[in-house]
Design an enzyme around this catalytic site. Structure first.
Site, mmCIF file in Angstrom:
data_model
loop_
_atom_site.group_PDB
_atom_site.id
_atom_site.type_symbol
_atom_site.label_atom_id
_atom_site.label_comp_id
_atom_site.label_asym_id
_atom_site.label_seq_id
_atom_site.Cartn_x
_atom_site.Cartn_y
_atom_site.Cartn_z
ATOM 1 N N GLU A 32 2.649 4.621 13.518
ATOM 2 C CA GLU A 32 3.374 5.672 12.785
ATOM 3 C C GLU A 32 4.823 5.817 13.240
ATOM 4 O O GLU A 32 5.695 6.197 12.454
ATOM 5 C CB GLU A 32 2.648 7.017 12.942
ATOM 6 N N GLU A 58 -7.385 6.074 13.306
ATOM 7 C CA GLU A 58 -7.789 7.434 13.694
ATOM 8 C C GLU A 58 -9.177 7.763 13.136
ATOM 9 O O GLU A 58 -9.940 8.489 13.765
ATOM 10 C CB GLU A 58 -6.734 8.441 13.217
ATOM 11 N N GLY A 105 -3.788 6.193 10.355
ATOM 12 C CA GLY A 105 -4.936 7.013 9.964
ATOM 13 C C GLY A 105 -6.221 6.199 9.926
ATOM 14 O O GLY A 105 -7.309 6.730 10.171
ATOM 15 N N ALA A 118 -2.901 6.108 6.482
ATOM 16 C CA ALA A 118 -2.743 7.087 5.406
ATOM 17 C C ALA A 118 -1.957 6.425 4.277
ATOM 18 O O ALA A 118 -1.244 5.450 4.502
ATOM 19 C CB ALA A 118 -1.980 8.298 5.931
HETATM 20 C C1 3H9 Z 1 -0.443 7.354 8.856
HETATM 21 O O1 3H9 Z 1 -1.482 6.769 8.874
HETATM 22 C C2 3H9 Z 1 -0.296 8.812 9.202
HETATM 23 C C3 3H9 Z 1 -1.526 9.387 9.873
HETATM 24 O O2 3H9 Z 1 -1.461 9.172 11.275
HETATM 25 C C4 3H9 Z 1 -1.588 10.862 9.721
HETATM 26 C C5 3H9 Z 1 -1.937 11.399 8.372
HETATM 27 C C6 3H9 Z 1 -2.171 12.898 8.357
HETATM 28 N N1 3H9 Z 1 0.271 3.265 2.197
HETATM 29 O O3 3H9 Z 1 2.845 -4.997 3.950
HETATM 30 P P1 3H9 Z 1 2.214 -5.690 2.795
HETATM 31 C C7 3H9 Z 1 1.279 -1.433 0.397
HETATM 32 S S1 3H9 Z 1 0.987 6.585 8.389
HETATM 33 C C8 3H9 Z 1 0.635 2.891 0.970
HETATM 34 O O4 3H9 Z 1 3.080 -6.500 1.914
HETATM 35 P P2 3H9 Z 1 0.724 -7.413 4.553
HETATM 36 C C9 3H9 Z 1 2.634 -2.109 0.506
HETATM 37 O O5 3H9 Z 1 3.661 -1.262 0.117
HETATM 38 C C10 3H9 Z 1 0.488 4.942 7.959
HETATM 39 N N2 3H9 Z 1 0.889 1.609 0.639
HETATM 40 O O6 3H9 Z 1 0.940 -6.570 3.223
HETATM 41 C C11 3H9 Z 1 2.452 -3.285 -0.425
HETATM 42 O O7 3H9 Z 1 2.591 -2.825 -1.750
HETATM 43 P P3 3H9 Z 1 3.205 -3.770 -2.888
HETATM 44 C C12 3H9 Z 1 0.178 4.122 9.172
HETATM 45 C C13 3H9 Z 1 0.767 0.694 1.593
HETATM 46 O O8 3H9 Z 1 -0.561 -8.104 4.374
HETATM 47 C C14 3H9 Z 1 0.982 -3.668 -0.215
HETATM 48 O O9 3H9 Z 1 0.348 -2.505 0.317
HETATM 49 N N3 3H9 Z 1 -0.080 2.756 8.747
HETATM 50 C C15 3H9 Z 1 0.406 1.037 2.898
HETATM 51 O O10 3H9 Z 1 1.952 -8.178 4.883
HETATM 52 C C16 3H9 Z 1 0.791 -4.818 0.744
HETATM 53 O O11 3H9 Z 1 1.488 -4.533 1.959
HETATM 54 C C17 3H9 Z 1 0.917 1.861 8.708
HETATM 55 O O12 3H9 Z 1 2.047 2.144 9.069
HETATM 56 C C18 3H9 Z 1 0.145 2.382 3.189
HETATM 57 N N4 3H9 Z 1 -0.231 2.790 4.408
HETATM 58 O O13 3H9 Z 1 0.570 -6.320 5.713
HETATM 59 C C19 3H9 Z 1 0.557 0.498 8.199
HETATM 60 N N5 3H9 Z 1 0.377 -0.089 3.649
HETATM 61 O O14 3H9 Z 1 2.297 -4.948 -2.964
HETATM 62 C C20 3H9 Z 1 1.512 0.077 7.113
HETATM 63 C C21 3H9 Z 1 0.707 -1.094 2.828
HETATM 64 O O15 3H9 Z 1 3.257 -2.903 -4.091
HETATM 65 N N6 3H9 Z 1 1.156 -1.179 6.520
HETATM 66 N N7 3H9 Z 1 0.949 -0.634 1.582
HETATM 67 O O16 3H9 Z 1 4.583 -4.142 -2.350
HETATM 68 C C22 3H9 Z 1 1.383 -2.371 7.148
HETATM 69 O O17 3H9 Z 1 1.841 -2.445 8.281
HETATM 70 C C23 3H9 Z 1 1.071 -3.612 6.364
HETATM 71 O O18 3H9 Z 1 1.065 -3.281 5.005
HETATM 72 C C24 3H9 Z 1 -0.284 -4.298 6.713
HETATM 73 C C25 3H9 Z 1 -0.523 -5.465 5.714
HETATM 74 C C26 3H9 Z 1 -0.190 -4.850 8.147
HETATM 75 C C27 3H9 Z 1 -1.425 -3.335 6.608
#
Ligand code: 3H9
Length: 683
Positions: A128, A108, A105, A66
């Site tokens: 999450e 999911e 998400g 999400a």
């Molecule tokens: C969820 O899904 C809830 C649902 O179950 C229910 C809903 C109803 N959103 O980490 P990076 C941005 S909760 C917005 O440096 P990497 C991040 O801030 C979510 N922005 O890259 C950064 O921005 P900036 C569950 C996001 O290659 C840029 O993307 N998912 C999100 O080292 C690059 O990120 C997670 O918890 C996001 N979801 O790693 C996954 N994700 O360039 C969270 C990233 O401006 N994300 N950004 O600084 C991660 O773990 C890592 O970003 C990922 C890539 C492994 C994907």
């Protein structure tokens, strides 16, 4: 036929539709992506020729979850649930084609697809919990239906990113397709689905694994007990467990209602707000306003480390872990052998715990060599000095490095407190000198303070920050001052803790309050762990402090079986009558009298003194931003992430409230204590 959509395209190739999402950087499920999913899938379903749909993503990853920035804002249609229903309840099979990370998400959504294929490098997970949340789009209900309750508990409460091969083994994926050929592999899989007329498989309908779990209701209590220490203070793990319990015990729709209710509670609560803040704070820390993202980096192909002690060895492991050759330099063969043996034994323990294969360990050890001759460092791209904290010794080492190491290399010092500018004055190229302050144990702790000297070049800073990320650290930039960001704040807390000993507190009273706040341990337990004789000398000690007396009596911390605490054979700490006697004696000699000190006072004086110091650090420009200070304390000192960090915590209480409290404590804070102007002027 190609149809352009708000965040992607729908392409129809014969009887297969390919819906490709494009929403950089990580294809988070923002409103436009949800809209694209709903429209794209509906169009494909309405197209008479289409018999199967492949859902794939452009760029570096499948849907990464999400959009976290949308939480706390008014919801925008369509919801994620609508997008999921269009997929799962539709009448045509949808195949998720996964690369990169399919998380939260994003996973999911994949679980609502009827089939899932992935390339071997892909990872899937429901992380999450790290944001203080639970998978709120059916993840807690669907995942256990495939992998069973026990594995779901591990995967969801651990927020694990699981490798594709393991996902395949657990049934989360149907097939792995060759690396680099995801689309072709997914199309071939779709062909099979069509040709074999495979059913529309819906995870929600599976019950076998849930029945098996129902036969073992003790599973959940056992899991809670086994993980009580790990989950201490956190709300989200417990809520995740409750959802998985609901998946086992309730019909799907009711389980979904439980999940929804608990998700909404978490997302609005202070813990998740703090953890989401910490997520973005960590990413923000890597950005340095005056060091552009395209600053040329030194390519680090070989690293030299001076000093094979605990720190040097731990630092070396970080590089070997990511395949970078490291040479460690020592002054005696004995010290070198000891250092290399410690590294081997550390790796050996990881192998014993099943977290590393023996093969991988040998590969890493092969990358580690040792030498007694500094000349060996000539061709290193990065040299890190990790010897004991003595300015004269460090300057002598840097002067030698200056004559040996090739031009263009980065010369780093792992000092935890000394003046990086003075160290840099020993070389003819001060622009190459940077601080890289690792935290002990250096192969485990995530924090790296990168210290910028007055003359440090952009390239040296950018290289240190970049290599920090590559070795899995969270790098934070600090300016030069005694103790940098982390230890300077630690000192402010220690001064209060020590002062309170003279007012009637015992070390265990103070440690208990900070532990209950969520810290892994209090200042006295921490000193015992580090060793009380760090920086203490028997030759010059004159019983001037409580520490002096403890050390003089041979109570030098855990390693000697006694320090502030007594330790039993299992290293369990017990309050000590000897320490009590020493403190009482000190109080009498210095004319202090005992008074009752409440837990609130202990907490406030310790934490507010930290906030006060942090405000000065910020005002002086030592830290670039308040959130950097929080990143330091969460990753280097175990500040509970569900409280965000000292600055986030201060904002939740109100800085003006803290200033008022500090004023009220007045002289108790110490003769040298001054309220930081930024705190004093806070509204
Ligand atoms: C969820 O899904 C809830 C649902 O179950 C229910 C809903 C109803 N959103 O980490 P990076 C941005 S909760 C917005 O440096 P990497 C991040 O801030 C979510 N922005 O890259 C950064 O921005 P900036 C569950 C996001 O290659 C840029 O993307 N998912 C999100 O080292 C690059 O990120 C997670 O918890 C996001 N979801 O790693 C996954 N994700 O360039 C969270 C990233 O401006 N994300 N950004 O600084 C991660 O773990 C890592 O970003 C990922 C890539 C492994 C994907």
């Amino acid at each position: 036929m190609n149809t352009s959509l708000p965040a992607g395209t729908l392409r129809i190739e014969g009887d297969i539709a390919v819906l490709a999402i494009q929403h950089p950087p990580v294809n988070a499920l923002s409103q436009v992506v949800r809209e694209t999913l709903v429209k794209g899938i509906a169009l494909a379903q309405a197209h008479s020729a289409v018999r199967a749909i492949v859902l794939i993503c452009e760029g570096r990853t499948f849907l990464a979850g999400a959009d976290i920035t949308e939480f706390g804002k008014p919801p925008q249609a369509p919801s994620l649930f609508e997008a999921q229903d269009v997929i799962e309840l539709g009448h045509k099979p949808v195949i998720a084609a996964i690369h990169g990370t399919s998380l939260g998400g994003g996973f999911e959504v994949a679980l609502c697809c009827h089939y899932r294929v992935a390339v071997p490098s892909a990872k899937c997970g429901l992380p999450e919990v790290h944001l203080g949340l639970l998978p709120g789009a059916g993840g807690t209900q669907r995942l256990p239906r495939i992998v069973g309750a026990a594995k779901a508990l591990d995967m969801i409460t651990g927020g694990l990113h699981v490798k594709a091969a393991d996902c395949l083994a657990m049934g989360l994926l149907d097939e792995l397709v060759p690396e680099g050929q995801l689309l072709a592999g997914a199309l071939a899989f779709a062909r099979k689905v069509i040709d074999e007329d495979r059913p529309l498989r819906k995870v929600r309908d599976l019950d076998e694994k849930m029945r098996a779990a129902r036969a073992h209701p003790e599973l959940f209590a056992d899991f809670r007990k086994a993980n009580a220490r790990k989950f201490r203070g956190f709300l989200a793990p417990e809520y995740n467990i409750r959802c998985i319990e609901a998946a086992v015990n309730l019909p799907f729709e009711q389980g979904m209602q439980t999940e929804r209710k608990l998700f909404l509670e978490l997302v609005a609560g202070p813990q998740s707000i703090a953890q989401r803040y910490a997520f973005f704070a960590e990413r923000q820390a890597s950005k340095i306003p005056d060091v552009p993202a395209d600053t040329p980096l030194v390519k680090v192909a070989k690293v030299g480390i001076i000093g094979a002690g605990t720190m040097g060895g731990g630092i070396a492991m970080n590089f070997a872990n990511v395949g970078i050759p490291v040479v460690m330099v020592e002054t005696s063969q004995e010290a070198l052998d000891r250092g290399l043996a410690t590294v081997r034994s550390n790796y050996g323990n990881t192998v014993k715990r099943g977290r590393l294969s023996a093969d991988a360990m040998e590969k890493r050890l092969d990358l580690l060599t040792g030498s007694l001759d500094m000349q060996i460092l000539a061709d290193c791209d990065l040299v890190i000095e990790a010897v004991f904290e003595d300015m004269a010794v460090k300057k002598a080492i840097f002067a030698k490095l200056d004559a040996i190491v090739k031009p263009g290399a980065v010369l780093a010092t792992n000092t935890s407190a000394l003046d990086v500018n003075e160290i840099a004055s020993a070389v003819s190229r001060p622009e190459a000198v940077v601080g890289m302050h690792f935290f002990s144990p250096a192969n485990v702790m995530k924090l790296l303070e990168v210290v910028r000297g007055a003359k440090t070049s952009h390239t040296a800073i950018a290289t240190a920050m970049d290599i920090g990320k590559k070795i899995g650290k969270v790098a934070v930039l600090s300016g030069v001052c005694p103790g940098f960001i982390g230890n300077r704040i630690l000192r402010a807390r220690s001064l209060q803790a020590q002062a309170m000993l003279m007012e009637g507190c015992m070390p265990w009273d103070i440690d208990r309050v900070l532990y209950d706040f969520g810290m892994p341990m209090g200042p006295f337990a921490m000193s015992d762990l580090a060793g009380l004789d760090l920086g203490w000398s028997a030759a010059t000690s004159q019983s001037a402090t409580i520490r002096d007396v403890l050390c003089e009596k041979g109570r030098r911390g855990q390693k000697t079986g006694a320090g502030y605490y007594d330790y039993d054979a299992a290293r369990q700490a017990q309050p000590s009558e000897v320490t009590r006697g020493i403190i009482t004696d000190f109080m009498q000699r210095s004319g202090h009298s005992r008074r009752e000190i409440s837990d609130t006072e202990i907490l406030e004086r310790c934490l507010f003194a930290m906030v006060n110091e942090a405000c000065d650090i910020l005002a002086e420009g030592i830290a670039l931003r308040a959130s950097d200070i929080d990143v330091v304390w969460v990753n280097g000192y175990g500040w509970p992430v569900y409280r965000g960090g000292p600055m986030h915590y201060a904002d939740t209480l109100g800085r003006a409230t803290i200033a008022a409290k500090l004023k009220a404590y007045g002289p108790l804070m110490g003769a040298h204590f001054k309220i930081s102007p930024t705190l004093e002027n806070a509204q």
